[in-house]
Design a protein around this motif. Structure first.
Motif, PDB file in Angstrom:
ATOM      1  N   ARG A  54      -0.675  -0.775  -1.900  1.00 49.03           N
ATOM      2  CA  ARG A  54       0.742  -0.983  -2.403  1.00 49.03           C
ATOM      3  C   ARG A  54       1.568   0.200  -2.919  1.00 49.03           C
ATOM      4  O   ARG A  54       0.955   1.225  -3.116  1.00 49.03           O
ATOM      5  CB  ARG A  54       0.642  -1.953  -3.574  1.00 49.03           C
ATOM      6  CG  ARG A  54       0.166  -3.650  -3.148  1.00 49.03           C
ATOM      7  CD  ARG A  54       0.364  -4.324  -4.421  1.00 49.03           C
ATOM      8  NE  ARG A  54      -0.677  -3.931  -5.471  1.00 49.03           N
ATOM      9  CZ  ARG A  54      -0.123  -4.006  -6.821  1.00 49.03           C
ATOM     10  NH1 ARG A  54       0.855  -4.927  -7.272  1.00 49.03           N
ATOM     11  NH2 ARG A  54      -1.033  -3.602  -8.010  1.00 49.03           N
ATOM     12  N   ILE A  64       3.517   2.442  -5.145  1.00 47.96           N
ATOM     13  CA  ILE A  64       3.800   2.419  -6.661  1.00 47.96           C
ATOM     14  C   ILE A  64       4.792   3.508  -7.029  1.00 47.96           C
ATOM     15  O   ILE A  64       4.867   4.626  -6.524  1.00 47.96           O
ATOM     16  CB  ILE A  64       2.371   2.781  -7.291  1.00 47.96           C
ATOM     17  CG1 ILE A  64       1.262   1.560  -7.146  1.00 47.96           C
ATOM     18  CG2 ILE A  64       2.604   3.082  -8.638  1.00 47.96           C
ATOM     19  CD1 ILE A  64       0.116   2.065  -7.742  1.00 47.96           C
ATOM     20  N   SER A  67       8.030  -1.901  -7.777  1.00 48.44           N
ATOM     21  CA  SER A  67       7.148  -2.233  -6.251  1.00 48.44           C
ATOM     22  C   SER A  67       8.139  -2.343  -5.252  1.00 48.44           C
ATOM     23  O   SER A  67       9.518  -2.421  -5.173  1.00 48.44           O
ATOM     24  CB  SER A  67       6.514  -3.403  -6.571  1.00 48.44           C
ATOM     25  OG  SER A  67       7.260  -4.613  -6.679  1.00 48.44           O
ATOM     26  N   GLY A 121       6.603  -8.866  -8.470  1.00 49.11           N
ATOM     27  CA  GLY A 121       6.695  -7.851  -7.599  1.00 49.11           C
ATOM     28  C   GLY A 121       7.532  -8.056  -6.146  1.00 49.11           C
ATOM     29  O   GLY A 121       7.404  -9.227  -5.717  1.00 49.11           O
TER      30      GLY A 121
END
Length: 708
Positions: free
Chosen positions: A251, A253, A279, A432
């Motif tokens: 993901r 960040i 996010s 997110g």
């Protein structure tokens, strides 16, 4: 007091104290290179800390004390310039008002009273100098108030606007640098969103009643705030390092250090009691870009597109309409409440600006940013702020579009998160970008399946159902899902009121319904959330399977059910709308309408409602299902956000992350009485609480987790 001398472009102080008889100061004039470097640093950081001053001292060959005084004097100089600019602008505005008043006085001299044929009486009152001074003082106070708002959001005072006379709003141009906005050209196919409940296919919306007293100057500030937000969102969407870093699970960040260097005004929000969530994610969805933009820019459609996230949304006022009847250049002030489907998680409430810009053919950008007003009581209780967030929508091929989304919010730490949901919420998985896009992907698939029914007639439960019949069934199921999500939410925008708290683990709310889609009278809703040491995928499969329903369904009295009809509404085999018929039921004409669905974030729903045979036949025949009464109950299932056993990041065959357990919200609704004014008795509250408790115990027993 700040001391030293600016010395032209900027100098530092170097006093000679060797001769006490000479009480004069000797000033050191900086070189052109030193001034150039100091000015460069000042633009980036007007308040350098001690470490930065020491570094500048070494680089420029100056004493730290000189560096400190130079920055103090430069800030004083900037403040004086701003004040002079403001004073000049106010004087010009004052002169303008005075000239207008003189012109009005001359015009009034020639006015004839229609009643008596003489001149108007008391005209000198309008030109009283004392009144003019009071008006100017009022305007100055207004300017200072709006300037404070502007400085809070965009980092500069109102004097930096092009002109105070630009307070009247013009169409918002959100062109950014070399990107440039292009006019909408050609035409593209769009979905018929009249199929959705509460939506309209027309871009034109009815005028909304404004109750916030938004001044024209505040609207001008909103336009400038939206410009800054759009610019920031575009950079967040298109920049990787140093803004974004990759987490272990892949993901994106946000790198806060890189972010604060790129957007220095973010330090304005530094607060130890504030927690940030940021996010970014992207996906392909089955919808063309212009149709998706239309759904994002209309509150009802947007709420329908995200029923599990947005519990309430409304457009407060259209600040700037789109250009030539489109959403290009549109700016709206909106209110939204975000939910996680559990009574244990607080609702997040935002007042925010949403603006839309078409970047070029087939490419749109949408930006959101929180906006509040000074001296507005309704903002005092807000617990969350939306920092510049938004999405880039790009048409691809075959009716698909790519959506890249950034979600960036800050929250007060006083919002306590229940321990069951702490890992899920604090990891960013609850609210997110991944969850937003997973929901968007699933809902676009559902809409595509709904549109496919308009071109074919297929067998539905042994009956040749018309395209209109299947469309009607899907609309009915969608309304059932929305009703279920609303009943769980503690949203301020709905009429549910708390009847019983969570002391016993169950929250009970009451709604005195007059809605034609629900039974009239008093409706009770009870919900609770539990943790199970079973994956969310396994819990979903267990609850949606009609063969295992008798193991948990208290109201079935142990009778099994049979699926007699279904509609597929997504790529996952679990995404379907079913009509279930109980075996050996006491009421043979009663059926169960159920929708089950799951998305790539792991969120899944199993929602059902009892429904009579006549209503099902009406829907299958293509009749309007709006007046069919629904009282849905069901389950919302989420991964618990904890790593899987062994610390790995295991995933299912569908790509969904697998965690060590699941969070399950159970909710029921019951109709208590047909008289809205009836007093509630605790017997009904206890009955629905016992119903939930028994259901939870049956589920734990069936899944062999009674000790959890």
């Amino acid at each position: 007091m700040e001391s030293g001398s600016l010395g032209g472009a900027g100098s530092g102080e170097d006093q000679d104290v060797s001769d006490p008889q000479r009480k004069k100061k000797r000033f050191h004039r900086h070189t052109a290179r030193q001034i150039q470097e100091l000015e460069r640093v000042f633009k980036e950081c007007p308040h350098p800390d001690e470490k930065q001053r020491l570094q500048l001292s070494r680089d420029l060959g100056l004493e730290p004390r000189q560096i400190k005084f130079w920055f103090q004097n430069r800030r004083t100089q900037m403040k004086a310039q701003h004040e002079r600019s403001d004073n000049c602008m106010l004087r010009a505005e004052n002169d303008k008002i005075r000239c207008e008043n003189i012109a009005m006085r001359e015009a009034l001299k020639n006015v004839i009273c229609p009643s008596c044929g003489g001149p108007p009486v008391g005209d000198d009152f309008y030109f009283d100098e004392h009144k003019l001074r009071m008006d100017n003082a009022r305007l100055k106070d207004e300017l200072e108030r709006v300037s404070a708002i502007a400085a809070k959001y965009i980092g500069r005072p109102i004097s930096h606007f092009t002109s105070i006379q630009s307070a009247t709003i013009s169409p918002l141009d959100l062109s950014m640098g070399s990107i440039g906005a292009h006019s909408l050209g050609g035409s593209s196919p769009s979905l018929n969103f009249d199929l959705l409940p509460g939506s309209s296919s027309s871009i034109t919306t009815l005028p909304l009643q404004t109750t916030m007293g938004i001044s024209e100057m505040e609207k001008s500030v909103m336009a400038d705030v939206a410009l800054g937000a759009m610019d920031e969102v575009m950079r967040l969407l298109q920049t990787d390092e140093p803004l974004w870093m990759k987490a272990a699970d892949g993901r994106d960040i946000l790198n806060l250090d890189g972010y604060e260097r790129m957007f220095p005004r973010s330090s304005h929000f530094k607060n130890p009691d504030i927690r940030r969530e940021a996010s970014r994610d992207s996906c392909l969805v089955v919808m063309n870009g212009s149709a998706l933009v239309d759904m994002f820019m209309e509150a009802n459609k947007w709420m329908t597109l995200f029923p599990t996230i947005v519990s309430n949304c409304r457009t407060i006022e259209v600040i700037t309409p789109g250009i030539a009847g489109t959403h290009n250049g549109s700016l709206q002030l909106m209110h939204m409440e975000m939910q996680l489907l559990s009574p244990l998680v607080s609702v997040r409430e935002f007042y925010f600006l949403r603006c839309c810009q078409q970047i070029n053919q087939g490419v749109w950008a949408i930006a959101d940013v929180s906006f509040d007003f000074s001296q507005k009581d309704q903002f005092a209780s807000l617990n969350a702020r939306k920092l510049p967030s938004g999405c880039l929508i790009q048409d691809t091929t075959n009716g698909y579009c790519k959506v890249t989304l950034v979600e960036h919010v800050e929250l007060e730490e006083k919002i306590l998160t229940h321990r069951l949901y702490r890992d899920l919420v604090h990891s960013g998985m609850a609210f997110g970008a991944e969850r937003w896009l997973a929901t968007l992907t699933r809902m676009c698939e559902r809409l595509a399946c709904l549109m496919m029914t308009s071109t074919q007639t297929t067998e539905f439960g042994g009956v040749n159902a018309s395209p209109d019949g299947k469309r009607s069934m899907m609309k009915l199921a969608q309304r059932m899902v929305s009703n279920f999500c609303v009943s769980i939410s503690a949203s301020n925008g709905h009429k549910w009121t708390t009847q019983s708290g969570l002391e016993d683990g169950v929250r009970v709310t009451i709604n005195k319904s007059t809605d034609h889609s629900q039974p009239n009278g008093v409706v009770l809703s009870a919900s609770t959330s539990i943790w199970l040491p079973v994956s969310s995928q396994d819990v979903f499969n267990f609850l949606r399977d009609e063969r295992t329903r008798a193991q948990w369904d208290v109201l079935s009295n142990g009778n099994s059910v049979q699926e007699i009809a279904h509609i597929v509404n997504g790529s996952h085999p679990g995404n379907r709308i079913s009509v279930l018929q109980p075996y050996n039921a006491s009421h043979s004409n009663m059926l169960i309408l159920q929708e089950s669905c799951i998305d790539s974030s792991g969120l899944s729903l199993v929602i059902y409602t009892p429904i009579d045979m006549l209503s099902i036949n009406m829907a299958m025949n293509g009749e309007d299902p709006t007046n069919i009464l629904l009282l849905p109950s069901g389950f919302a299932i989420l991964p618990d956000g904890r790593p899987s056993p062994g610390g790995g990041s295991a995933s299912t065959s569908s790509g969904m992350s697998r965690s060590s357990g699941s969070l399950v919200t159970v909710a029921f609704q019951i109709h208590v009485t047909s008289f809205p004014n009836s007093k509630m008795n605790m017997e009904s509250v206890n009955s629905i609480s016992n119903l939930i408790s028994t259901t939870v115990q049956h589920i734990k027993t069936a899944l062999n987790c009674t000790g959890s």
